[in-house]
Design a protein around this motif. Structure first.
Motif, PDB file in Angstrom:
ATOM      1  N   ILE B  72       0.862  -1.177   0.000  1.00 26.77           N
ATOM      2  CA  ILE B  72       0.000   0.000   0.000  1.00 26.77           C
ATOM      3  C   ILE B  72       0.902   1.231   0.000  1.00 26.77           C
ATOM      4  N   THR B  73       0.730   2.054  -1.029  1.00 30.72           N
ATOM      5  CA  THR B  73       1.487   3.302  -1.088  1.00 30.72           C
ATOM      6  C   THR B  73       0.799   4.268  -2.054  1.00 30.72           C
ATOM      7  N   GLY B  74       1.295   5.485  -2.122  1.00 27.16           N
ATOM      8  CA  GLY B  74       0.652   6.509  -2.948  1.00 27.16           C
ATOM      9  C   GLY B  74       0.896   6.277  -4.431  1.00 27.16           C
ATOM     10  N   GLU B  75      -0.135   6.581  -5.234  1.00 25.45           N
ATOM     11  CA  GLU B  75       0.006   6.433  -6.681  1.00 25.45           C
ATOM     12  C   GLU B  75       1.109   7.358  -7.206  1.00 25.45           C
ATOM     13  N   ASP B  76       1.282   8.532  -6.564  1.00 23.93           N
ATOM     14  CA  ASP B  76       2.328   9.475  -7.000  1.00 23.93           C
ATOM     15  C   ASP B  76       3.704   8.824  -6.915  1.00 23.93           C
ATOM     16  N   LEU B  77       3.955   8.098  -5.813  1.00 29.31           N
ATOM     17  CA  LEU B  77       5.264   7.465  -5.650  1.00 29.31           C
ATOM     18  C   LEU B  77       5.426   6.295  -6.622  1.00 29.31           C
ATOM     19  N   LEU B  78       4.321   5.574  -6.872  1.00 30.77           N
ATOM     20  CA  LEU B  78       4.389   4.449  -7.810  1.00 30.77           C
ATOM     21  C   LEU B  78       4.729   4.948  -9.211  1.00 30.77           C
ATOM     22  N   ARG B  79       4.021   5.997  -9.643  1.00 33.85           N
ATOM     23  CA  ARG B  79       4.236   6.491 -11.009  1.00 33.85           C
ATOM     24  C   ARG B  79       5.571   7.222 -11.141  1.00 33.85           C
ATOM     25  N   GLU B  80       6.050   7.812 -10.054  1.00 33.67           N
ATOM     26  CA  GLU B  80       7.362   8.447 -10.097  1.00 33.67           C
ATOM     27  C   GLU B  80       8.469   7.396 -10.219  1.00 33.67           C
ATOM     28  N   THR B  81       8.287   6.276  -9.506  1.00 33.01           N
ATOM     29  CA  THR B  81       9.325   5.241  -9.477  1.00 33.01           C
ATOM     30  C   THR B  81       9.369   4.418 -10.760  1.00 33.01           C
ATOM     31  N   MET B  82       8.184   4.255 -11.417  1.00 30.20           N
ATOM     32  CA  MET B  82       8.119   3.386 -12.600  1.00 30.20           C
ATOM     33  C   MET B  82       7.501   4.133 -13.776  1.00 30.20           C
ATOM     34  N   ALA B  83       8.280   4.289 -14.850  1.00 25.11           N
ATOM     35  CA  ALA B  83       7.733   4.928 -16.048  1.00 25.11           C
ATOM     36  C   ALA B  83       6.657   4.031 -16.655  1.00 25.11           C
ATOM     37  N   ASP B  84       6.873   2.705 -16.539  1.00 25.21           N
ATOM     38  CA  ASP B  84       5.925   1.742 -17.093  1.00 25.21           C
ATOM     39  C   ASP B  84       5.116   1.108 -15.968  1.00 25.21           C
ATOM     40  N   CYS B  85       4.589   1.989 -15.096  1.00 28.61           N
ATOM     41  CA  CYS B  85       3.893   1.579 -13.876  1.00 28.61           C
ATOM     42  C   CYS B  85       2.782   0.564 -14.148  1.00 28.61           C
ATOM     43  N   ASP B  86       1.958   0.810 -15.180  1.00 24.03           N
ATOM     44  CA  ASP B  86       0.795  -0.045 -15.416  1.00 24.03           C
ATOM     45  C   ASP B  86       1.193  -1.433 -15.909  1.00 24.03           C
ATOM     46  N   GLU B  87       2.418  -1.588 -16.394  1.00 23.96           N
ATOM     47  CA  GLU B  87       2.864  -2.914 -16.789  1.00 23.96           C
ATOM     48  C   GLU B  87       3.464  -3.674 -15.608  1.00 23.96           C
ATOM     49  N   ARG B  88       4.046  -2.936 -14.680  1.00 34.26           N
ATOM     50  CA  ARG B  88       4.759  -3.595 -13.586  1.00 34.26           C
ATOM     51  C   ARG B  88       3.889  -3.921 -12.382  1.00 34.26           C
ATOM     52  N   VAL B  89       2.810  -3.163 -12.201  1.00 31.54           N
ATOM     53  CA  VAL B  89       1.949  -3.428 -11.049  1.00 31.54           C
ATOM     54  C   VAL B  89       0.480  -3.399 -11.470  1.00 31.54           C
ATOM     55  N   THR B  90      -0.365  -4.006 -10.635  1.00 29.51           N
ATOM     56  CA  THR B  90      -1.804  -3.982 -10.866  1.00 29.51           C
ATOM     57  C   THR B  90      -2.466  -3.276  -9.686  1.00 29.51           C
ATOM     58  N   PHE B  91      -3.281  -2.265  -9.992  1.00 30.51           N
ATOM     59  CA  PHE B  91      -3.980  -1.535  -8.932  1.00 30.51           C
ATOM     60  C   PHE B  91      -5.188  -2.354  -8.493  1.00 30.51           C
ATOM     61  N   LEU B  92      -5.211  -2.757  -7.216  1.00 32.12           N
ATOM     62  CA  LEU B  92      -6.283  -3.624  -6.737  1.00 32.12           C
ATOM     63  C   LEU B  92      -7.381  -2.858  -6.017  1.00 32.12           C
ATOM     64  N   HIS B  93      -7.007  -1.839  -5.247  1.00 33.84           N
ATOM     65  CA  HIS B  93      -8.015  -1.209  -4.389  1.00 33.84           C
ATOM     66  C   HIS B  93      -7.570   0.192  -3.977  1.00 33.84           C
ATOM     67  N   PRO B  94      -8.325   1.231  -4.374  1.00 36.29           N
ATOM     68  CA  PRO B  94      -8.007   2.578  -3.885  1.00 36.29           C
ATOM     69  C   PRO B  94      -8.407   2.677  -2.422  1.00 36.29           C
ATOM     70  N   CYS B  95      -7.533   3.213  -1.583  1.00 38.99           N
ATOM     71  CA  CYS B  95      -7.746   3.125  -0.138  1.00 38.99           C
ATOM     72  C   CYS B  95      -8.629   4.232   0.432  1.00 38.99           C
ATOM     73  N   GLY B  96      -8.824   5.311  -0.303  1.00 38.65           N
ATOM     74  CA  GLY B  96      -9.666   6.387   0.218  1.00 38.65           C
ATOM     75  C   GLY B  96      -8.943   7.305   1.184  1.00 38.65           C
ATOM     76  N   PHE B  97      -7.635   7.183   1.296  1.00 42.77           N
ATOM     77  CA  PHE B  97      -6.870   8.153   2.083  1.00 42.77           C
ATOM     78  C   PHE B  97      -5.558   8.477   1.376  1.00 42.77           C
ATOM     79  N   GLY B  98      -4.827   9.417   1.938  1.00 44.99           N
ATOM     80  CA  GLY B  98      -3.580   9.833   1.312  1.00 44.99           C
ATOM     81  C   GLY B  98      -3.842  10.610   0.027  1.00 44.99           C
ATOM     82  N   GLN B  99      -5.051  11.227  -0.076  1.00 46.49           N
ATOM     83  CA  GLN B  99      -5.359  11.975  -1.301  1.00 46.49           C
ATOM     84  C   GLN B  99      -4.453  13.189  -1.429  1.00 46.49           C
TER      85      GLN B  99
END
Lengths: 392, 232
Positions: B72-99
């Motif tokens: 569980i971590t922020g989408e901003d950090l995921l997309r910053e760390t991986m240019a090809d984020c959508d290929e490397r990870v699968t988003f399972l559940h938005p948590c409703g916090f950390g907006q």
């Protein structure tokens, strides 16, 4: 990168020696610029696109440094260290490693560590002659290395600039179109904006300020802007001054009062950027485009033809060369003639050699005035691969 | 540890508490365990799951490398760390916090710069006047590069900033910034405004699955169990 086979290293060294022999025989002085370069200056002149691919690091003193992503800027620095005004004619050649991060991982055609062999000619006053000489020498070098068959692609930003100069429009519009030339999408968007009265007027500048700004009285503008900011409670933080902001607002005010670019002019510009033809036919095709507009590109077209004649005289077959107006390079610093040597085995995205004229770069690196400059470099790993040497 | 489903959770701060509460509500009570100074844990009643407490920014790295199966971590950090984020990870559940919004912000007094389009032309003038490119202070170097390239903005340089980014323009360390904002209050307090089309990413914390982790059918079952309980 896995270690290279000793065989390939030797083949590359032998090839580099042949290339440098060709260059030095033509009176290019061999130099060896530093591999480690100051990051700040380098990154300022190459732009963010290449910066994103440059290996930047900090030394124990906190100095920001980089591994050179090409040898052209290091050669400019070396030249300016010897001749601070930059305007002393000089011709240099080099062979050595350059480094670029390759998104998605390095490949054999796009390695992250590669060797460039190249030439740069500074401060020669006859531009076409020097353009032709640099291309001819590059061709001679790859031929002597063993490359028998290749295609030549040519471009000329001088023609594009001349076309813009010939069409009546404010100078700032020309500057914008020139700037966006490398980015087709942004270029088309800007062209569409300049032809639309609504788009030219529909900007978000506050009405009271827009009405008060008079393009014919620019000296009054900074005070108007300062007054507006004060009334609106906006504090001016940072480097930019009210003077700079006023400058751009004045341009907007002028745009809003300007007659939009006629759509016929936009069509002509688009027609030119789409122009792709055998190099020998390109000039005539361009003249045909210009005919109905009663425009004459005079000196620029003559320079284009003269350069082709000079290339012919130097033994380059210009009848099989192709010209593309939109011929793009991923380095922003080219200002005139550009060329690439491509081979079918590697495709157009992996040229074996390329180069062009970059008359602004020495000034960007520190020369007090613009200095004519043209250069070329050979991607030696690709050349070796095409020649089938040093089997990887 | 091999054979376990590795779940990476933030190791400190509000994000850690919110993750624990979210999992608790889903019936997945995280219990700290082991000798590793509280950096390991498990889920009560769900054997086979090993919880690793890691800093938020490193969670993205673990999901990228496949050294954690879930995180569980922020989408901003995921997309910053991986240019090809959508290929490397699968988003399972938005948590409703950390907006939080990742935005391009410039001095509010720049009334001549309202959109990304203006930025490019302003950068051109700036370089002519000052002899250097405009500087963008940010810790989101990759998000910035991609967004600026997408908008045709090229005449800039990034200055890495690891804290108090919003103060960079006033401190003359940069001309503008790319940073996160939730209410915009901090930006306003520093005399900055968000460009009209300067929203790079609307981010929040997400439960994410690594595509590169060593998965087995048993671990996929556990993943489905965790996702199903959170989805309720």
């Amino acid at each position: 990168m896995p270690a290279e086979a000793a065989q390939k290293v030797e083949a590359l060294a032998a090839q580099a020696q042949r290339l440098m022999a060709t260059f030095t025989r033509a009176d290019y002085e061999q130099i060896a610029p530093a591999i480690i370069q100051p990051a700040g200056l380098f990154l300022d002149v190459i732009g963010e696109n290449l910066r994103a691919r440059t290996y930047v690091f900090t030394d124990p003193d906190g100095e920001e440094l980089c591994l050179r992503p090409d040898l052209t800027v290091p050669t400019c620095r070396l030249h300016l260290a010897r001749h601070p005004a930059g305007d002393v004619p000089a011709r240099y050649c080099y062979s050595g490693p350059a480094f670029r991060y390759q998104p998605g991982g390095p490949t054999s055609a796009h390695p992250s560590e590669f060797r460039q062999a190249g030439i740069e000619s500074f401060a020669a006053t006859d531009r076409e002659k020097d353009d032709a000489a640099v291309l001819a020498l590059t061709v001679e070098a790859v031929r002597e290395a063993g490359l028998a068959r290749f295609d030549l692609r040519l471009g000329d930003l001088g023609l594009f600039n001349a076309l813009l100069d010939a069409l009546p429009m404010p100078q700032r519009w020309r500057r914008r179109l020139r700037h966006h030339f490398w980015r087709p999408e942004a270029f088309r968007a800007e062209l569409a904006r300049l032809t639309s009265r609504e788009a030219l007027q529909a900007r978000g500048v506050p009405r009271e300020l827009m009405d008060a700004l008079d393009p014919d009285r620019p000296e009054a503008a900074p005070n108007l802007v300062e007054g507006y900011l004060e009334r609106s409670g906006l504090e001016l933080v940072g480097t930019r001054t009210a003077h700079e902001i006023a400058g751009r607002l004045l341009a907007e005010a002028a745009d809003a009062r300007e007659t939009p670019l006629p759509s016929s002019a936009a069509t002509l510009i688009e027609g030119y950027t789409a122009l792709k033809a055998p190099a020998r036919e390109a000039a005539a095709r361009l003249e045909a485009l210009l005919g109905p507009h009663k425009l004459d590109l005079g000196a620029a077209l003559a320079a284009f033809r003269r350069r082709l004649d000079l290339l012919d005289a130097a033994g380059i077959d210009t009848t099989s060369a192709t010209f593309a107006a939109e011929f793009g390079r991923d380095l922003e610093y080219y200002t005139g003639f550009v060329f690439e040597i491509v081979v079918p085995e590697l495709g157009p995205r992996s040229p074996v050699a390329g180069g062009g004229r970059y008359d602004d770069l020495l000034a960007d690196v520190g020369a007090p005035t613009k200095v004519p400059a043209v250069g070329a470099c050979i991607h030696t790993e690709r050349l070796l691969a095409v020649l089938g040497g040093g089997a990887a | 540890m091999s054979g376990h489903l590795i779940l990476a959770l933030p190791s400190k701060g509000r994000l850690m508490e919110q993750c624990a509460a979210l999992l608790e509500r889903a019936g997945l009570t995280v219990v700290k365990s082991g000798p590793a100074r509280g950096y390991k844990g498990e889920i009560a009643g769900l054997p086979g799951v090993e919880v690793n407490f890691i800093s938020s920014s490193e969670i993205a790295q673990h999901l990228k490398n496949g050294t954690a199966h879930l995180g569980i971590t922020g989408e901003d950090l995921l997309r910053e760390t991986m240019a090809d984020c959508d290929e490397r990870v699968t988003f399972l559940h938005p948590c409703g916090f950390g907006q939080t919004d990742v935005v391009v912000a410039v001095p509010a007094a720049w009334i001549d710069v309202r959109q990304m389009f203006d930025l490019e032309e302003m950068a051109l003038n700036f370089r002519r006047l000052h002899g250097r490119r405009i500087r963008v202070a940010t810790k989101y170097m990759n998000l910035t590069r991609r967004f600026f390239a997408h908008n045709g903005v090229t005449g800039y340089r990034i200055v890495e900033s690891l804290g108090a980014t919003e103060g960079a323009p006033a401190a003359l360390l940069a001309e503008l910034i790319v940073d996160i904002t939730t209410t915009g209050a901090t930006l306003r307090a520093n005399g900055l405004k968000v460009l009209e089309d300067g929203l790079i990413l609307k981010s929040q914390a997400n439960l994410v699955s690594s595509n590169g982790a060593p998965w087995t059918p048993e671990l996929r079952n556990l993943e489905r169990e965790v996702a199903a309980r959170l989805a309720v």
